[in-house]
Write an enzyme that holds these catalytic residues in place. Structure first.
Site, PDB file in Angstrom:
ATOM      1  N   LYS A  80     -48.195  97.205 -60.563  1.00 31.17           N
ATOM      2  CA  LYS A  80     -49.257  96.776 -60.829  1.00 31.17           C
ATOM      3  C   LYS A  80     -49.142  96.006 -62.153  1.00 31.17           C
ATOM      4  O   LYS A  80     -49.586  94.987 -62.395  1.00 31.17           O
ATOM      5  CB  LYS A  80     -50.731  97.663 -61.011  1.00 31.17           C
ATOM      6  CG  LYS A  80     -50.980  98.598 -59.872  1.00 31.17           C
ATOM      7  CD  LYS A  80     -52.329  99.362 -59.789  1.00 31.17           C
ATOM      8  CE  LYS A  80     -51.742 100.567 -61.092  1.00 31.17           C
ATOM      9  NZ  LYS A  80     -50.903 101.553 -60.562  1.00 31.17           N
ATOM     10  N   ARG A 137     -60.975 103.532 -60.362  1.00 32.23           N
ATOM     11  CA  ARG A 137     -60.112 104.522 -59.803  1.00 32.23           C
ATOM     12  C   ARG A 137     -60.811 105.726 -59.172  1.00 32.23           C
ATOM     13  O   ARG A 137     -60.470 106.460 -58.194  1.00 32.23           O
ATOM     14  CB  ARG A 137     -59.394 105.323 -60.869  1.00 32.23           C
ATOM     15  CG  ARG A 137     -58.187 104.562 -61.382  1.00 32.23           C
ATOM     16  CD  ARG A 137     -56.695 105.113 -60.782  1.00 32.23           C
ATOM     17  NE  ARG A 137     -55.746 105.508 -61.744  1.00 32.23           N
ATOM     18  CZ  ARG A 137     -55.120 104.879 -62.426  1.00 32.23           C
ATOM     19  NH1 ARG A 137     -55.537 103.706 -62.659  1.00 32.23           N
ATOM     20  NH2 ARG A 137     -54.153 105.393 -63.104  1.00 32.23           N
ATOM     21  N   ARG A 156     -38.291 103.441 -66.309  1.00 35.67           N
ATOM     22  CA  ARG A 156     -39.235 102.732 -66.931  1.00 35.67           C
ATOM     23  C   ARG A 156     -39.143 102.798 -68.600  1.00 35.67           C
ATOM     24  O   ARG A 156     -39.210 103.913 -68.973  1.00 35.67           O
ATOM     25  CB  ARG A 156     -40.672 102.858 -66.297  1.00 35.67           C
ATOM     26  CG  ARG A 156     -41.819 102.184 -67.424  1.00 35.67           C
ATOM     27  CD  ARG A 156     -43.019 101.954 -66.646  1.00 35.67           C
ATOM     28  NE  ARG A 156     -43.727 103.246 -66.333  1.00 35.67           N
ATOM     29  CZ  ARG A 156     -44.836 103.199 -65.759  1.00 35.67           C
ATOM     30  NH1 ARG A 156     -45.386 102.178 -65.369  1.00 35.67           N
ATOM     31  NH2 ARG A 156     -45.303 104.525 -65.524  1.00 35.67           N
ATOM     32  N   ARG A 190     -43.141 106.661 -71.398  1.00 38.91           N
ATOM     33  CA  ARG A 190     -44.480 107.266 -71.533  1.00 38.91           C
ATOM     34  C   ARG A 190     -44.479 108.737 -71.351  1.00 38.91           C
ATOM     35  O   ARG A 190     -43.697 109.269 -70.696  1.00 38.91           O
ATOM     36  CB  ARG A 190     -45.266 106.443 -70.382  1.00 38.91           C
ATOM     37  CG  ARG A 190     -46.083 105.174 -70.856  1.00 38.91           C
ATOM     38  CD  ARG A 190     -46.630 104.441 -69.644  1.00 38.91           C
ATOM     39  NE  ARG A 190     -47.431 105.136 -69.004  1.00 38.91           N
ATOM     40  CZ  ARG A 190     -47.942 104.434 -67.641  1.00 38.91           C
ATOM     41  NH1 ARG A 190     -47.879 103.152 -67.548  1.00 38.91           N
ATOM     42  NH2 ARG A 190     -48.846 105.240 -66.857  1.00 38.91           N
ATOM     43  N   ARG A 235     -49.784 112.766 -60.794  1.00 34.84           N
ATOM     44  CA  ARG A 235     -50.692 111.325 -60.611  1.00 34.84           C
ATOM     45  C   ARG A 235     -50.827 110.803 -59.093  1.00 34.84           C
ATOM     46  O   ARG A 235     -51.688 110.401 -58.719  1.00 34.84           O
ATOM     47  CB  ARG A 235     -49.946 110.400 -61.518  1.00 34.84           C
ATOM     48  CG  ARG A 235     -50.202 110.683 -62.884  1.00 34.84           C
ATOM     49  CD  ARG A 235     -49.326 109.979 -63.872  1.00 34.84           C
ATOM     50  NE  ARG A 235     -49.104 108.498 -63.816  1.00 34.84           N
ATOM     51  CZ  ARG A 235     -47.931 107.821 -64.288  1.00 34.84           C
ATOM     52  NH1 ARG A 235     -47.037 108.307 -64.847  1.00 34.84           N
ATOM     53  NH2 ARG A 235     -48.022 106.653 -64.064  1.00 34.84           N
TER      54      ARG A 235
HETATM   55  P1  G5P Z   1     -52.161 103.571 -65.577  1.00 32.11           P
HETATM   56  O1  G5P Z   1     -51.452 103.287 -67.055  1.00 32.11           O
HETATM   57  O2  G5P Z   1     -53.039 102.802 -65.038  1.00 32.11           O
HETATM   58  P2  G5P Z   1     -50.805 104.172 -63.114  1.00 32.11           P
HETATM   59  O3  G5P Z   1     -50.312 105.576 -62.831  1.00 32.11           O
HETATM   60  O4  G5P Z   1     -51.904 103.750 -62.500  1.00 32.11           O
HETATM   61  O5  G5P Z   1     -50.837 103.903 -64.634  1.00 32.11           O
HETATM   62  P3  G5P Z   1     -48.504 102.828 -63.678  1.00 32.11           P
HETATM   63  O6  G5P Z   1     -47.586 104.151 -63.980  1.00 32.11           O
HETATM   64  O7  G5P Z   1     -48.586 101.907 -64.976  1.00 32.11           O
HETATM   65  O8  G5P Z   1     -49.824 102.953 -62.858  1.00 32.11           O
HETATM   66  P4  G5P Z   1     -47.804 100.390 -62.277  1.00 32.11           P
HETATM   67  O9  G5P Z   1     -48.291  99.710 -63.264  1.00 32.11           O
HETATM   68  O10 G5P Z   1     -48.241 100.169 -60.870  1.00 32.11           O
HETATM   69  O11 G5P Z   1     -47.486 101.733 -62.631  1.00 32.11           O
HETATM   70  O12 G5P Z   1     -46.170  99.930 -62.081  1.00 32.11           O
HETATM   71  P5  G5P Z   1     -45.047  98.981 -63.175  1.00 32.11           P
HETATM   72  O13 G5P Z   1     -45.167  99.796 -64.576  1.00 32.11           O
HETATM   73  O14 G5P Z   1     -45.423  97.818 -63.086  1.00 32.11           O
HETATM   74  O15 G5P Z   1     -43.895  99.555 -62.615  1.00 32.11           O
HETATM   75  C1  G5P Z   1     -43.254 100.645 -62.617  1.00 32.11           C
HETATM   76  C2  G5P Z   1     -41.811 100.705 -63.158  1.00 32.11           C
HETATM   77  O16 G5P Z   1     -41.037 100.219 -62.076  1.00 32.11           O
HETATM   78  C3  G5P Z   1     -41.543  99.668 -64.444  1.00 32.11           C
HETATM   79  O17 G5P Z   1     -40.410 100.163 -64.950  1.00 32.11           O
HETATM   80  C4  G5P Z   1     -41.079  98.240 -63.816  1.00 32.11           C
HETATM   81  O18 G5P Z   1     -40.204  97.498 -64.485  1.00 32.11           O
HETATM   82  C5  G5P Z   1     -40.386  98.880 -62.422  1.00 32.11           C
HETATM   83  N1  G5P Z   1     -40.341  97.888 -61.092  1.00 32.11           N
HETATM   84  C6  G5P Z   1     -41.424  97.151 -60.684  1.00 32.11           C
HETATM   85  N2  G5P Z   1     -41.045  96.561 -59.720  1.00 32.11           N
HETATM   86  C7  G5P Z   1     -39.740  97.011 -59.242  1.00 32.11           C
HETATM   87  C8  G5P Z   1     -38.989  96.678 -58.306  1.00 32.11           C
HETATM   88  O19 G5P Z   1     -39.189  95.938 -57.394  1.00 32.11           O
HETATM   89  N3  G5P Z   1     -37.742  97.504 -58.350  1.00 32.11           N
HETATM   90  C9  G5P Z   1     -37.474  98.226 -59.068  1.00 32.11           C
HETATM   91  N4  G5P Z   1     -36.416  98.951 -59.142  1.00 32.11           N
HETATM   92  N5  G5P Z   1     -38.329  98.600 -60.267  1.00 32.11           N
HETATM   93  C10 G5P Z   1     -39.490  98.083 -60.201  1.00 32.11           C
HETATM   94  O20 G5P Z   1     -52.676 105.260 -65.875  1.00 32.11           O
HETATM   95  C11 G5P Z   1     -52.206 106.162 -66.606  1.00 32.11           C
HETATM   96  C12 G5P Z   1     -53.174 107.199 -66.617  1.00 32.11           C
HETATM   97  O21 G5P Z   1     -54.211 106.800 -67.381  1.00 32.11           O
HETATM   98  C13 G5P Z   1     -55.631 107.341 -66.744  1.00 32.11           C
HETATM   99  C14 G5P Z   1     -55.114 108.375 -65.734  1.00 32.11           C
HETATM  100  O22 G5P Z   1     -54.903 109.833 -66.355  1.00 32.11           O
HETATM  101  C15 G5P Z   1     -53.871 107.773 -65.443  1.00 32.11           C
HETATM  102  O23 G5P Z   1     -52.712 109.002 -64.835  1.00 32.11           O
HETATM  103  N6  G5P Z   1     -56.581 106.390 -66.333  1.00 32.11           N
HETATM  104  C16 G5P Z   1     -57.645 106.718 -65.765  1.00 32.11           C
HETATM  105  N7  G5P Z   1     -58.158 107.519 -65.581  1.00 32.11           N
HETATM  106  C17 G5P Z   1     -59.456 107.536 -64.802  1.00 32.11           C
HETATM  107  N8  G5P Z   1     -59.886 106.291 -64.730  1.00 32.11           N
HETATM  108  C18 G5P Z   1     -59.048 105.267 -64.719  1.00 32.11           C
HETATM  109  N9  G5P Z   1     -59.793 103.885 -64.342  1.00 32.11           N
HETATM  110  C19 G5P Z   1     -58.072 105.504 -65.413  1.00 32.11           C
HETATM  111  N10 G5P Z   1     -57.171 104.513 -65.660  1.00 32.11           N
HETATM  112  C20 G5P Z   1     -56.086 105.272 -66.329  1.00 32.11           C
HETATM  113 MG    MG Z   2     -49.274 100.009 -65.346  1.00 29.37          MG
END
Ligand code: G5P
Ligand code: MG
Length: 225
Positions: free
Chosen positions: A19, A93, A127, A160, A171
């Protein structure tokens, strides 16, 4: 569909589905404001605010932060973005958050990234994040120019706290249980666009084309497979 002036978009997908990665490309090509609930929370934790301290306990356990905390924080930020196109990442969410959001804001499109869970855990292990800006790197996929250092500010990159393997599993489980009903909620409104694949570079051209149906792009950056 006619292209319109202000976009109200949501990006959804499991933790690690890309995302943040895809959002950064949308910001670059479409000039929208990106509001990531996770980045907002990490900033509050860094600043040691009351909301940040409450949120930290939940985030570290891989659980969702309570709806009342999230709603207060995100709706306040959205209020300051009234005259901009925006993309919400990580919010809503829960169905409760979704209902409160649409009472206030009409949503044009929900981008849903469908990436298999087995590739996600490996991705998250690699990451590195620049916490103040939310800029994301990956040791292989998009490494920083200098290992451990943010390309733009020269500041150190961190992993993180919630990226430990057990927390990532929690998660993913919460995502499966609580966030699937959110998708169904928006599917019933007919505004979800689904994108399935293993790589962000494979999903990106499809996301770009779908968004271009609702908002005129400023540019199109190709990211090769
Ligand atoms: P977040 O911060 O919203 P998540 O768990 O939804 O966190 P996250 O971990 O931020 O999602 P993402 O944004 O979907 O993941 O993914 P990203 O960071 O872009 O990519 C992940 C990694 O893969 C990176 O290193 C990237 O460079 C790599 N990558 C991407 N594409 C590729 C690819 O094609 N190949 C490869 N090899 N690598 C790739 O939420 C965190 C916490 O906050 C709370 C919750 O506790 C949650 O767990 N929270 C909420 N709680 C309640 N309600 C809400 N609305 C909340 N929002 C947050
Ligand atoms: Mg993210």
């Amino acid at each position: 569909m006619a292209t319109k002036k202000l976009l109200r978009a949501i990006i959804m997908g499991a933790p690690g589905s890309g995302k943040g990665t895809i959002s950064a490309r949308i910001v670059q090509d479409f000039g929208v404001k990106h509001l990531s609930s996770g980045d907002l929370l990490r900033k509050q934790i860094h600043d040691k605010t009351a909301n940040g301290m409450t949120a930290k306990r939940f985030i570290d356990a891989g659980e969702l932060v309570p709806d009342n905390v999230m709603l207060r924080m995100v709706m306040y930020e959205l209020n300051n973005l009234q005259h901009h196109s925006w993309l919400l990442d990580g919010f809503p969410r829960t169905v409760e958050q979704s209902k409160a959001l649409i009472r206030d804001q009409p949503i044009d499109i929900v981008i849903n990234l469908r990436v298999p869970f087995e590739v996600i855990i490996d991705r998250i292990k690699g990451r590195w994040t620049h916490l103040p800006s939310g800029r994301i790197y990956h040791i292989e996929f998009n490494p920083p120019k200098v290992p451990g250092i943010d390309d733009v500010t020269g500041e150190p990159l961190l992993q993180r706290d919630d990226d430990k393997e057990e927390t990532v599993k929690a998660r993913l489980e919460h995502y499966r249980r609580l966030t699937h009903p959110v998708l169904q909620f928006f599917r019933n409104k007919g505004i979800v666009e689904e994108f399935t694949g293993k790589y962000s570079n494979e999903l990106w051209p499809q996301v770009h084309d779908a968004l271009a149906q609702v908002l005129k792009p400023k540019t199109y950056q190709v990211h090769s497979l």
